[in-house]
Design an enzyme around this catalytic site. Sequence first.
Site, short mmCIF file in Angstrom:
data_model
loop_
_atom_site.label_atom_id
_atom_site.label_comp_id
_atom_site.label_asym_id
_atom_site.label_seq_id
_atom_site.Cartn_x
_atom_site.Cartn_y
_atom_site.Cartn_z
N LYS A 14 0.83 -1.20 0.00
CA LYS A 14 0.00 0.00 0.00
C LYS A 14 0.87 1.26 0.00
O LYS A 14 2.07 1.19 0.23
CB LYS A 14 -0.94 -0.04 1.21
CG LYS A 14 -1.87 -1.27 1.20
CD LYS A 14 -2.88 -1.22 2.32
CE LYS A 14 -3.77 -2.47 2.31
NZ LYS A 14 -4.86 -2.39 3.26
N TYR A 54 -12.61 -3.40 -3.36
CA TYR A 54 -13.15 -3.25 -2.00
C TYR A 54 -14.69 -3.18 -2.02
O TYR A 54 -15.29 -2.57 -1.13
CB TYR A 54 -12.58 -2.00 -1.34
CG TYR A 54 -11.14 -2.12 -0.90
CD1 TYR A 54 -10.70 -3.19 -0.13
CD2 TYR A 54 -10.19 -1.14 -1.23
CE1 TYR A 54 -9.38 -3.31 0.30
CE2 TYR A 54 -8.87 -1.25 -0.81
CZ TYR A 54 -8.48 -2.34 -0.05
OH TYR A 54 -7.16 -2.44 0.37
N PHE A 62 -15.66 3.99 6.49
CA PHE A 62 -14.28 4.32 6.13
C PHE A 62 -13.99 4.17 4.62
O PHE A 62 -12.86 4.36 4.18
CB PHE A 62 -13.29 3.46 6.93
CG PHE A 62 -13.44 1.96 6.76
CD1 PHE A 62 -12.94 1.30 5.64
CD2 PHE A 62 -14.07 1.21 7.74
CE1 PHE A 62 -13.07 -0.07 5.49
CE2 PHE A 62 -14.21 -0.17 7.59
CZ PHE A 62 -13.70 -0.81 6.46
N THR A 96 -5.85 -7.36 10.41
CA THR A 96 -6.06 -6.03 9.81
C THR A 96 -5.48 -4.88 10.62
O THR A 96 -4.79 -4.02 10.07
CB THR A 96 -7.57 -5.79 9.60
OG1 THR A 96 -8.09 -6.83 8.76
CG2 THR A 96 -7.83 -4.45 8.93
N ARG A 107 2.45 -6.41 9.80
CA ARG A 107 1.65 -5.34 10.43
C ARG A 107 2.03 -5.16 11.90
O ARG A 107 2.04 -4.03 12.42
CB ARG A 107 0.16 -5.67 10.29
CG ARG A 107 -0.34 -5.49 8.85
CD ARG A 107 -1.72 -6.06 8.66
NE ARG A 107 -2.27 -5.76 7.34
CZ ARG A 107 -3.33 -6.37 6.83
NH1 ARG A 107 -3.94 -7.33 7.50
NH2 ARG A 107 -3.78 -6.05 5.63
N ASN A 117 -2.18 -0.14 6.89
CA ASN A 117 -1.66 -1.40 7.44
C ASN A 117 -0.72 -2.10 6.47
O ASN A 117 -0.62 -3.31 6.43
CB ASN A 117 -2.81 -2.31 7.90
CG ASN A 117 -3.79 -2.62 6.78
OD1 ASN A 117 -3.57 -2.23 5.63
ND2 ASN A 117 -4.85 -3.33 7.09
N HIS A 120 -1.90 -5.56 1.62
CA HIS A 120 -3.10 -6.38 1.44
C HIS A 120 -2.66 -7.77 1.00
O HIS A 120 -1.76 -7.89 0.17
CB HIS A 120 -4.01 -5.79 0.36
CG HIS A 120 -5.05 -6.76 -0.12
ND1 HIS A 120 -6.25 -6.95 0.54
CD2 HIS A 120 -5.06 -7.64 -1.16
CE1 HIS A 120 -6.96 -7.89 -0.09
NE2 HIS A 120 -6.25 -8.33 -1.13
N GLU A 131 -8.87 -11.55 -7.58
CA GLU A 131 -8.03 -10.35 -7.42
C GLU A 131 -6.87 -10.35 -8.42
O GLU A 131 -6.52 -9.30 -8.97
CB GLU A 131 -7.49 -10.28 -5.98
CG GLU A 131 -8.60 -10.01 -4.97
CD GLU A 131 -8.13 -10.10 -3.52
OE1 GLU A 131 -6.96 -10.46 -3.26
OE2 GLU A 131 -8.95 -9.82 -2.62
P1 CMP Z 1 -7.19 -4.86 3.74
O1 CMP Z 1 -6.77 -6.10 4.42
O2 CMP Z 1 -6.52 -4.48 2.48
O3 CMP Z 1 -8.77 -4.92 3.47
C1 CMP Z 1 -9.63 -3.85 3.61
C2 CMP Z 1 -8.97 -2.60 4.07
O4 CMP Z 1 -9.85 -1.63 4.62
C3 CMP Z 1 -8.03 -2.94 5.22
O5 CMP Z 1 -6.94 -3.67 4.79
C4 CMP Z 1 -7.74 -1.55 5.75
O6 CMP Z 1 -6.77 -0.85 4.97
C5 CMP Z 1 -9.10 -0.90 5.58
N1 CMP Z 1 -9.87 -0.92 6.84
C6 CMP Z 1 -10.40 -1.99 7.45
N2 CMP Z 1 -11.03 -1.63 8.59
C7 CMP Z 1 -10.88 -0.28 8.68
C8 CMP Z 1 -11.32 0.69 9.61
N3 CMP Z 1 -12.05 0.36 10.68
N4 CMP Z 1 -11.01 1.98 9.39
C9 CMP Z 1 -10.30 2.32 8.31
N5 CMP Z 1 -9.85 1.44 7.37
C10 CMP Z 1 -10.15 0.15 7.56
#
Ligand code: CMP
Length: 158
Positions: A14, A54, A62, A96, A107, A117, A120, A131
């Site tokens: 990311k 997404y 978010f 996450t 992470r 984070n 992905h 994907e």
């Molecule tokens: P990822 O594992 O790529 O999948 C969905 C993404 O949404 C996650 O990583 C985060 O980058 C984002 N995400 C998930 N939960 C939250 C949250 N509560 N607030 C902001 N971003 C989030």
Amino acid sequence: MSPSRAERSLIIMKPDALQRGLVGEIFRRFERKGLKIVGLKMIELEDIMLEDHYAHHKDQPFFDSLKKFMKSAPVILAVISGINAIGAIRLIVGPTKGYEADAGSIRGDFSMSGQANIVHASDSVEAAEREIARFFKPDELFDYQKPEFPWVYSNGDK
Ligand code: CMP
């Protein structure tokens, strides 16, 4: 015990991974585990790709902030393969929220955020194949032998 099989995962490094200079460190962790890089590119994500990738988060509060974050710098896309790779990569990446992730995971070592984070990783074989097809054409994926493989896996793994 779950059956062993060769799997592929889509990895997105990311914008925070690039901005913080973590790209080499992340690849190092996957490579030293014995996983194989079979596809690689750098792109700037667009709304249409993010709304597809997404889609399951589109009603989350978010979502707009996530799209803005994912467009804030280029990302590195990688396809990484190995036997039982999906689960192994999820463990290397961690859960996450960075502040809840175990030390030793990507992470856990580098993120304090639920959004920023770092990486992905696909969460199932079916999601991974969807994907990968979203971001890579078939001729952008490579099949090659790694001489270390007989030392990474044993006959029981195949
Ligand atoms: P990822 O594992 O790529 O999948 C969905 C993404 O949404 C996650 O990583 C985060 O980058 C984002 N995400 C998930 N939960 C939250 C949250 N509560 N607030 C902001 N971003 C989030």
